[in-house]
Each structure stands twice: as C-alpha cells, then as structure tokens.
Design a protein around this motif. Structure first.
Motif, PDB file in Angstrom:
ATOM      1  N   LEU A 135       0.864  -1.191   0.000  1.00 41.68           N
ATOM      2  CA  LEU A 135       0.000   0.000   0.000  1.00 41.68           C
ATOM      3  C   LEU A 135       0.895   1.234   0.000  1.00 41.68           C
ATOM      4  O   LEU A 135       1.696   1.434   0.901  1.00 41.68           O
ATOM      5  N   ARG A 136       0.721   2.016  -0.972  1.00 43.26           N
ATOM      6  CA  ARG A 136       1.633   3.140  -1.166  1.00 43.26           C
ATOM      7  C   ARG A 136       0.866   4.440  -0.987  1.00 43.26           C
ATOM      8  O   ARG A 136      -0.194   4.644  -1.583  1.00 43.26           O
ATOM      9  N   ARG A 137       1.390   5.306  -0.130  1.00 43.26           N
ATOM     10  CA  ARG A 137       0.748   6.603   0.026  1.00 43.26           C
ATOM     11  C   ARG A 137       1.237   7.540  -1.077  1.00 43.26           C
ATOM     12  O   ARG A 137       2.436   7.719  -1.257  1.00 43.26           O
ATOM     13  N   VAL A 138       0.268   8.099  -1.772  1.00 44.22           N
ATOM     14  CA  VAL A 138       0.612   9.062  -2.820  1.00 44.22           C
ATOM     15  C   VAL A 138       0.298  10.434  -2.270  1.00 44.22           C
ATOM     16  O   VAL A 138      -0.869  10.778  -2.075  1.00 44.22           O
ATOM     17  N   PRO A 139       1.320  11.202  -1.952  1.00 42.58           N
ATOM     18  CA  PRO A 139       1.041  12.494  -1.333  1.00 42.58           C
ATOM     19  C   PRO A 139       0.383  13.460  -2.304  1.00 42.58           C
ATOM     20  O   PRO A 139       0.433  13.276  -3.527  1.00 42.58           O
TER      21      PRO A 139
ATOM     22  N   VAL B 276      -9.041  19.108  -6.744  1.00 43.72           N
ATOM     23  CA  VAL B 276      -9.766  17.849  -6.790  1.00 43.72           C
ATOM     24  C   VAL B 276      -8.819  16.655  -6.942  1.00 43.72           C
ATOM     25  O   VAL B 276      -9.075  15.569  -6.426  1.00 43.72           O
ATOM     26  N   TYR B 277      -7.695  16.850  -7.631  1.00 43.37           N
ATOM     27  CA  TYR B 277      -6.718  15.754  -7.760  1.00 43.37           C
ATOM     28  C   TYR B 277      -5.536  15.914  -6.801  1.00 43.37           C
ATOM     29  O   TYR B 277      -4.804  14.957  -6.573  1.00 43.37           O
ATOM     30  N   ASP B 278      -5.335  17.122  -6.278  1.00 44.69           N
ATOM     31  CA  ASP B 278      -4.221  17.340  -5.346  1.00 44.69           C
ATOM     32  C   ASP B 278      -4.623  16.910  -3.942  1.00 44.69           C
ATOM     33  O   ASP B 278      -4.766  17.718  -3.024  1.00 44.69           O
ATOM     34  N   ARG B 279      -4.811  15.631  -3.794  1.00 41.35           N
ATOM     35  CA  ARG B 279      -5.203  15.073  -2.506  1.00 41.35           C
ATOM     36  C   ARG B 279      -4.321  13.841  -2.250  1.00 41.35           C
ATOM     37  O   ARG B 279      -3.898  13.185  -3.206  1.00 41.35           O
ATOM     38  N   PRO B 280      -4.093  13.534  -0.997  1.00 44.59           N
ATOM     39  CA  PRO B 280      -3.336  12.323  -0.738  1.00 44.59           C
ATOM     40  C   PRO B 280      -4.200  11.084  -1.022  1.00 44.59           C
ATOM     41  O   PRO B 280      -5.379  11.060  -0.664  1.00 44.59           O
ATOM     42  N   PHE B 281      -3.622  10.134  -1.698  1.00 50.08           N
ATOM     43  CA  PHE B 281      -4.336   8.892  -2.009  1.00 50.08           C
ATOM     44  C   PHE B 281      -3.542   7.702  -1.497  1.00 50.08           C
ATOM     45  O   PHE B 281      -2.344   7.801  -1.228  1.00 50.08           O
ATOM     46  N   LEU B 282      -4.217   6.618  -1.404  1.00 49.64           N
ATOM     47  CA  LEU B 282      -3.590   5.350  -1.043  1.00 49.64           C
ATOM     48  C   LEU B 282      -3.683   4.463  -2.270  1.00 49.64           C
ATOM     49  O   LEU B 282      -4.790   4.172  -2.736  1.00 49.64           O
ATOM     50  N   GLN B 283      -2.512   4.077  -2.782  1.00 49.16           N
ATOM     51  CA  GLN B 283      -2.524   3.266  -4.005  1.00 49.16           C
ATOM     52  C   GLN B 283      -2.080   1.854  -3.679  1.00 49.16           C
ATOM     53  O   GLN B 283      -1.196   1.644  -2.847  1.00 49.16           O
ATOM     54  N   ILE B 284      -2.706   0.897  -4.325  1.00 47.55           N
ATOM     55  CA  ILE B 284      -2.420  -0.499  -4.039  1.00 47.55           C
ATOM     56  C   ILE B 284      -1.464  -1.016  -5.093  1.00 47.55           C
ATOM     57  O   ILE B 284      -1.855  -1.252  -6.238  1.00 47.55           O
ATOM     58  N   GLY B 285      -0.221  -1.156  -4.684  1.00 49.12           N
ATOM     59  CA  GLY B 285       0.778  -1.656  -5.610  1.00 49.12           C
ATOM     60  C   GLY B 285       0.802  -0.838  -6.880  1.00 49.12           C
ATOM     61  O   GLY B 285       0.875   0.384  -6.851  1.00 49.12           O
TER      62      GLY B 285
ATOM     63  N   SER C 270      -9.815  17.241  11.662  1.00 45.93           N
ATOM     64  CA  SER C 270     -10.078  16.869  10.275  1.00 45.93           C
ATOM     65  C   SER C 270      -8.803  16.275   9.698  1.00 45.93           C
ATOM     66  O   SER C 270      -7.716  16.818   9.911  1.00 45.93           O
ATOM     67  N   THR C 271      -8.952  15.198   9.005  1.00 42.98           N
ATOM     68  CA  THR C 271      -7.763  14.567   8.429  1.00 42.98           C
ATOM     69  C   THR C 271      -8.097  13.801   7.159  1.00 42.98           C
ATOM     70  O   THR C 271      -9.195  13.258   7.021  1.00 42.98           O
ATOM     71  N   TYR C 272      -7.152  13.828   6.260  1.00 45.85           N
ATOM     72  CA  TYR C 272      -7.222  12.893   5.130  1.00 45.85           C
ATOM     73  C   TYR C 272      -6.853  11.507   5.658  1.00 45.85           C
ATOM     74  O   TYR C 272      -6.131  11.372   6.649  1.00 45.85           O
ATOM     75  N   PHE C 273      -7.340  10.508   4.985  1.00 44.74           N
ATOM     76  CA  PHE C 273      -6.927   9.158   5.382  1.00 44.74           C
ATOM     77  C   PHE C 273      -6.649   8.325   4.149  1.00 44.74           C
ATOM     78  O   PHE C 273      -6.970   8.739   3.036  1.00 44.74           O
TER      79      PHE C 273
END
Lengths: 400, 409
Positions: B27-31, B44-53, B406-409
C-alpha cells in the motif's frame, strides 16, 4: 516530550478549558425590559411547550408556493410583519380598501377588504379598484394581547362615553361586530343587536385573537385554514394549508406573550412626564391601567396591567380620516392603540419610528401633533407645554 | 440512491480486497501534488491517495468531527458534538490520458449523502482537456478547494455555503486547460451543466438563497427548465505573487415554459466571483480571500424579502507560529489564524421608505490550529457573528467556541 512541548500543550489546554468555561465570552441576553418577546410569568410546563410551538409557527415557519403561500399575499410568514413581536415597518404595511360610508364593503367581490399587493411568480397581484377608498395599516406589536383579550366587556363599556355625557370632548365607543361562525364567545359577553365588542385591529373590527390569527393567515399570507377556508385569489373553497393545531398554538403564543416592561419608571423626568400625560388628558383614551377578568389561562386571570389604551373607537379628526370605513367604525374613527412598548418600536422598525395607523409619524412628537378630533384639546395642551415639559412627556412615553 | 449504495459497496470491497490479499507494504501513500504552481482548480486531484501496488486505482478521503458551544443572544443549545462529514475518494487511471475521480460525501451522519464529484477527464493537450459527469462548478475558489483538512476553521465560510451554494456540483460537460511559463501558470475552465431552479426565491430561508436548489433531488437526472448553466473561470498564478481567479456562473432559474406553453419570461441568475491567495514570503503568512456578487432577476410583483442583489466573501489569514518536530511528529506546525467574513443577502433599498435593506451578517473567527502532519489538523475557533434582519434591527449576536479535527486518510 520536551519541556517546551509540555508548555505549549498546557497553554492550549488552559486556553481551551478556560474559554469553554467562560460563559462571559458568549453573547449575553438582552435585558428583559429591552425586548418584547418572551412569555408571561406563571405558565405551566405544558403551557410553556405550547408557547414554544406557537413561537416556532409564528416566527420560524416560512411559507413557500409549495406549502401554500399566496398565490396573492403580503408577507411570507407571521414574523415577517412583526419582527421581534414589535411594530412593523412600511415594507409590510397592509392596505385595506372599501368606501367612506358604512353600508358594508362594496368591493368584496374585487378582493376587498384587504389588498394582496404581492404575488408568487406567474401571478399578478391585486390593485385597488377604481372608486375604492383605502387606508394603510402598519403591523402592530403583539405583546400583551392576552391581557387585552381578557378584559371584561363590562369594564370596556365603563370606559365608553359615546354621547360625551361628561362633556370632556371625548366620546369613545366600542366597534360592535358580527362574529365569524367559528368564534367562541367570551363568558359574560355583552351583545347588542346580535353583535359583540371588537377589540383588535386598527378599527377594532376583530373580535378575538383566533379571528385575528385565522384572518391574517388567509389575508396576509394566503394560507387557507378550516376557519378561513377560501382561497384569496379565486375565492374558492380549498383544502386547509395550515392545521387547526398550528393556529391554536399561534393564538396561545399571542395570548401569552408578556406585556412590555417599563424602563426607568423611577426617573424623575419620567415621573414628571407621566404627570403631564395625565394633566393634558392623554390618559382619557390611552387609559393607564386596566384589569383582566377570569381566564382559562390562570397567568392571565385577574391581573392589573398598564396598556395605555381603552380599546374603543375615537374620532381623530379630518387629518387622520383616510375615507375608509370598516364595520361600524367610520373613516375618521380609530381604536386607541396601546402605548406600551412604544419606546421599543425603533428596535423592530429598523431603527426608526413609523407611528400612527399607517406609520406616517416619524417621531413621537409628530404622532402627537397629528392627533385631532377628540384629541384636539390634548394636542393643543401639548403645544402649550414648555420645551422641558414636552421633553419629559416624550421621555415618559419612551420609557413605556 | 442505488448508485450510491453500489459505489459504496464497490469501495468497501475494494478496500477489503486490498487489505486481505495484498501485503500492506504494497500500500503506497501518494502524497498531494500541491506545489507553488498548483491552482484551486487542481484541488480535486491534489489530494493524498492510497494506491495499491501498481493498480491504477487510488483511494482516499477525509473526515471531520466537531464540538461546539455556541450561544445566541444569551441562549445556548449547550454542548454539541457533530460528525460533520465523511468523504470518500476513488480515483482511477483508465489510460495514460483518461482518468476518473469520484468524491462521495456523508454529511451530518447520514442525513445527507451526495456524489460531489464523479467525472471522467480526457487529456487531449495541456490546454485542452475534456471533463464530463458530475463536476464541481468553478465559481470562486472554495467550491473546488473545500476539503476540511486544508482549512484552519471548523465552519466553512458563510459566503461560500449560505450565499454561494458550496459544495455546488452538477451534471455536465466542459473543457479546461493550463499553460505553464517558468514562474507563471495560466488556466481556464468552462462547463455547461444543469442549473438552478425557482427554489432560490421560494424557500424557507425567507431570502434569495442559491443553496436551496440543492434540495431538488432530481437535478442530477434532469434540468429544471432545460436551460444550461454556464460556469467559467480563468486563473493565473505566479510562483512568488500568488493566485488570482475570476469566475462567472449564469443561467436561467425559472420554469418559463412547460408543455410548450409560455409561463413567464426567462429569469436569470448571474454570479461573478474573484478569489486570491498568496503567502507573504518573509512572514510565511498565508492569505486566502474570495468575494462574490449575485444578481437575480426577480419579478417586480414579488416580495422585497427576496433580494435582487447579494454580495459577500471572506478573508483568511493563517500565520505559522511554530514549525518544528512536536510530540514525535516531525513536521508539526502550530498556526494562528483569523477569518473575517461578510454577507449581504439583500443589497438594495425599500421601495416604501428608500432606506437600506439589511439582511446581512458579519463574522470574525480567531483560531488556533495544530497540524501534526500536513494532512491532519486539530483546530480551535472562537466565532462571533452579528446578524441583522431585513429591517436592520439590532443585530442578533451569536458567539462561542468550536473545536474540531479533520484529516485525510
């Protein structure tokens, strides 16, 4: 964790709990004598709940076309016309039309007696028909209405002097009105030729607060009820758009709004002003003290209060004669408006005075000087006062 | 509703599959990509995401929970705890130049569930991208850049949510593009979407109220009057100076015809907004401001209760006080902040008296916020509002304390 961190954390905790604990940083309540809303003392818990229900219906319920507004209307809610339960503003002044004589309104088929000067989209509002006379009515304050409602007919008739037998030039008389079918008469009501004493409205043409409320929903907002079931646009019988319970709650709310509380009653100038008020006979119509009879609401029973009205009709002379007759109240006759709360009028009229029946007087002094007819002598007496005496009288009135 | 449930089920399954079958180390955090040339339109796209492999799907979201103790004219509702919102993002790269992102929001528990964004973007060239689906109309800056963790204040700006209808999204299509030039970036957006309806002048707020249109649950499947709403924005940013945006939104709000029968003339609602943000280099003070003007064509025979003109906006100042490791958080920041906001819902004069129509609010909100990481904020606000009714009577005063996370997750 370093010492600095602990200090920062400690400061934040102290700030948070300190501020939360400090109610003084929250806006304080205005003084009770500086506002008109709020209930009378002595309501039971269940009466308080009903008061709150009525408060919400009166002040918060906004009607839209979806919920029955109009199609012709004057305002979208009760509270729109009576901000803070106080006197209204020319923005929501009502217009009534008819004619000068008292043979009955000849313009009912043309939308009379009340003009609905606004309309929802896709509709056109009413206009005053050719040949009709009209008068404008600024919304009154709501306060203390339950006390006025609970005064006995006998007491009101004792104040009347229709033939001016005492020769003081003042001849108040009741407006004898026919009751709507849904009205329930007060115990010990006095009936004359099948008619009852009207108490509410600029010309005392309304019997009680139920009639006042149901009529206002219908004529002011265009909301039909089982009491006033006809649509004001087509004149057709339609489904109720407000429940009986809501109307009953609003009536209860109006009945149990507190009376305005006088401010600075002990101030020497105010005391002196009150004496001048009596001395120049203002109090003969603006009666300083009344008492209630028995009421189903015990908090209203057998109370003495200071409304500064006699609820009777008086001829106010040609200056205030708009040529509009309502019931038996001829065009120059107006019900004595209560003076209680007059000093707080600016707080509900956008910081300005709009006094007399149509808001034409922009100050208390102007309102006095526009008096005529039965009040002519009092007006002359006022004009003969010294500037200091006038100021004291005004100060007294502003304290009410 | 079925679509929302299906999306949720899809989201939950995706997360479960990710955690059940994939080594968590994959699981890779994409800042967030935000840099000194990022614009509000990129939010809208400048958000932290969690990418799977190396899968093309990325997940994310944010949560906001608040406490408040407010009083109005001496009367308080007491202590209030509120689950303000939970928002879930799913982004997917369908191909190198086609991507999809959706944002599903649960507000006030589950009182409101909205698809705030669900669009497919096609990149033809940097200056020409095509977007379709549920888009966030680019009016002002806040509407597009509204994520809770980005702000130091518990409440969203009054002008953005009670005058403008943030978060305001509609079904439609449009184009956007950007051009970079060393220290500058220029951008534009233009969309045609479904628009407003007559609730903006027939609502229980008793004022012209653009957010009332959001009560219309049919607006994602049909236009109220068949007229599209145009929303367009141009923005420019300089790496050292900051970002300036100018936006317009306009369309017809009334049902002027039905079944071929003309009911009324076409009545327009037009909004113009300007937004600006910058960081003062020496002090690192961040300033963010937005102001909007609204014009609504209201029938002359309607009540003056509903304003023909509105205006309002806000300005935020955020001053970092401490920027250092704190409590084991390497990049923690302690900020002081201040928001000033104003809205006039009815700009004009009474016909009857010529005096000013009021119906306005002024608010001041000092704040302290602590960010253990850039994606998480703990904030403490004191709010004080002065609100005048339409007649300009003595203002109703509301004030009190607000605390939130408030937090991104």
């Amino acid at each position: 964790m370093g010492r600095k961190h602990l200090i920062v954390l400690g400061m934040m905790v102290v700030i948070i709990f300190g501020l939360v604990a400090c109610e003084k940083l929250l806006p304080s309540a205005p003084a009770d004598d500086s506002v008109l809303d709020g209930p009378i003392e002595g309501l039971t818990p269940e009466q308080s709940v009903q008061f709150l229900r009525g408060d919400v219906a009166f002040n918060d319920e906004i009607f839209t076309p979806e919920t029955g507004l109009g199609p012709l209307f004057v305002a979208t809610s009760c509270g729109t016309c009576h901000a803070g339960d106080g006197k209204g503003h020319p923005f929501t002044t009502l217009t009534r039309f008819g004619q000068r004589d008292s043979i009955g309104n000849q313009f009912l088929h043309l939308g009379g007696p009340q003009l609905q000067n606004r309309a929802i989209y896709n509709y056109l509002p009413e206009n005053i028909p050719a040949g009709a006379t009209f008068s404008k009515f600024t919304p009154p304050a709501n306060t203390g209405l339950g006390l006025l409602d609970a005064v006995t007919d006998t007491d009101l008739l004792l104040l009347a002097d229709p033939d001016d037998i005492d020769g003081d030039g003042i001849s108040g008389r009741p407006n004898w009105v026919a009751l709507p079918l849904y009205a329930t008469t007060r115990p010990n009501s006095i009936i004359r030729n099948g008619k009852y004493i009207g108490r509410f409205g600029k010309k005392a043409s309304t019997y009680d607060l139920l009639q006042q409320t149901a009529t206002a929903y219908s004529q002011d907002i265009g909301i039909a009820s089982t009491y006033e079931p006809y649509d004001t646009y087509h004149g057709q019988l339609i489904d109720p758009e407000v429940s009986n319970q809501t109307i009953i709650d609003v009536v209860f709310y109006l009945k149990t709004l507190k009376a305005p509380i006088q401010r600075n009653a002990g101030n020497p100038d105010v005391v002196a002003g009150k004496n001048i008020f009596t001395q120049i006979s203002c109090g003969k119509c603006h009666v300083p003290e009344m008492k209630t009879g028995a009421s189903t609401i015990s908090a209203l029973s057998f109370k003495t209060f200071a409304p500064y009205t006699d609820m009777l009709l008086h001829d106010m002379g040609p200056g205030l004669d708009d040529g509009y007759t309502e019931g038996t109240a001829v065009s120059s006759e107006w019900r004595t408006p209560p003076l209680w709360g007059i000093g707080l009028s600016k707080k509900s009229q956008g910081g300005q005075y709009f006094l007399l029946h149509d808001g034409r007087a922009r100050s208390i002094e102007e309102a006095i000087l526009l008096h005529g007819g039965e009040a002519q002598n009092s007006k002359i007496s006022y004009q003969e006062l010294t500037a200091t005496e006038k100021a004291k009288l005004i100060k007294f009135l502003e304290s009410l | 509703m079925k679509r929302i449930i299906a999306l949720l089920v899809f989201y939950v399954l995706l997360v479960q599959v990710a955690f059940a079958q994939i080594d968590p180390e994959l699981l890779r955090r994409v800042p967030a990509k935000a840099d000194s040339l990022s614009l509000n339109m990129d939010a809208v796209y400048d958000r932290p995401f969690l990418q799977i492999g190396k899968t093309p799907v990325a997940l994310g979201g944010y949560v906001e929970a608040n406490y408040q103790y407010l009083g109005e004219n001496g009367i308080s509702e007491g202590h209030q705890f509120k689950m303000q919102r939970l928002t879930l993002f799913v982004a997917s790269s369908i191909s190198k130049r086609i991507k999809f992102l959706t944002e599903i929001e649960f507000e006030d528990g589950t009182k409101e569930i909205n698809i705030e964004f669900a669009s497919v973007d096609f990149e033809f060239a940097p200056l020409l991208n095509f977007r379709g689906g549920i888009v966030m109309n680019p009016i002002g800056a806040f509407n597009q850049n509204h994520d809770g963790p980005k702000w130091e204040f518990v409440d969203r700006p009054i002008s953005a949510t009670q005058m403008l209808p943030a978060t305001w999204s509609n079904v439609g299509f449009g184009i956007y593009g950007k051009k970079y030039n060393t220290d500058w970036v220029y951008a534009y957006e233009a969309y045609l979407t479904n628009g407003f309806d007559d609730k903006i002048i027939a609502n229980t707020q008793n004022r012209t109220f653009l957010p009332a249109t959001k009560e219309n649950k049919d607006r994602f499947e049909e236009s109220f009057n068949g007229s599209p709403l145009l929303t367009a924005k141009v923005a420019v940013r300089n790496r050292k100076i900051g970002e300036l945006g100018l936006s317009f939104m306009g369309g017809i709000y009334n049902k002027f015809q039905e079944d071929g029968i003309i009911l009324d003339k076409k009545r327009a609602v037009n909004v113009v907004a300007v937004d600006f943000n910058t960081t003062i280099p020496e002090l690192k003070t961040y300033i963010n401001a937005e102001w909007a003007w609204i014009n609504v064509d209201i029938p002359d025979t309607y009540t003056e209760q509903f304003g023909r003109k509105q205006q309002g906006g806000f300005i935020d100042f955020v001053q970092p006080l401490l920027k250092r490791p704190m409590f084991g958080f390497e990049s923690a920041v302690l900020n002081a902040a201040l928001r000033l906001e104003y809205v006039d819902w009815n700009k004009g004069k009474f016909k009857s008296t010529g005096s000013n129509i009021s119906d306005e609010v002024f608010s001041i909100v000092p704040a302290i916020s602590w960010r253990p990481t850039a994606q998480t904020v703990i904030r403490f606000n004191y709010r004080y509002n002065w609100q005048k009714d339409i007649l300009g009577n003595p203002p109703s005063r509301l004030g009190g304390f607000q605390f939130g996370i408030s937090t991104y997750f």
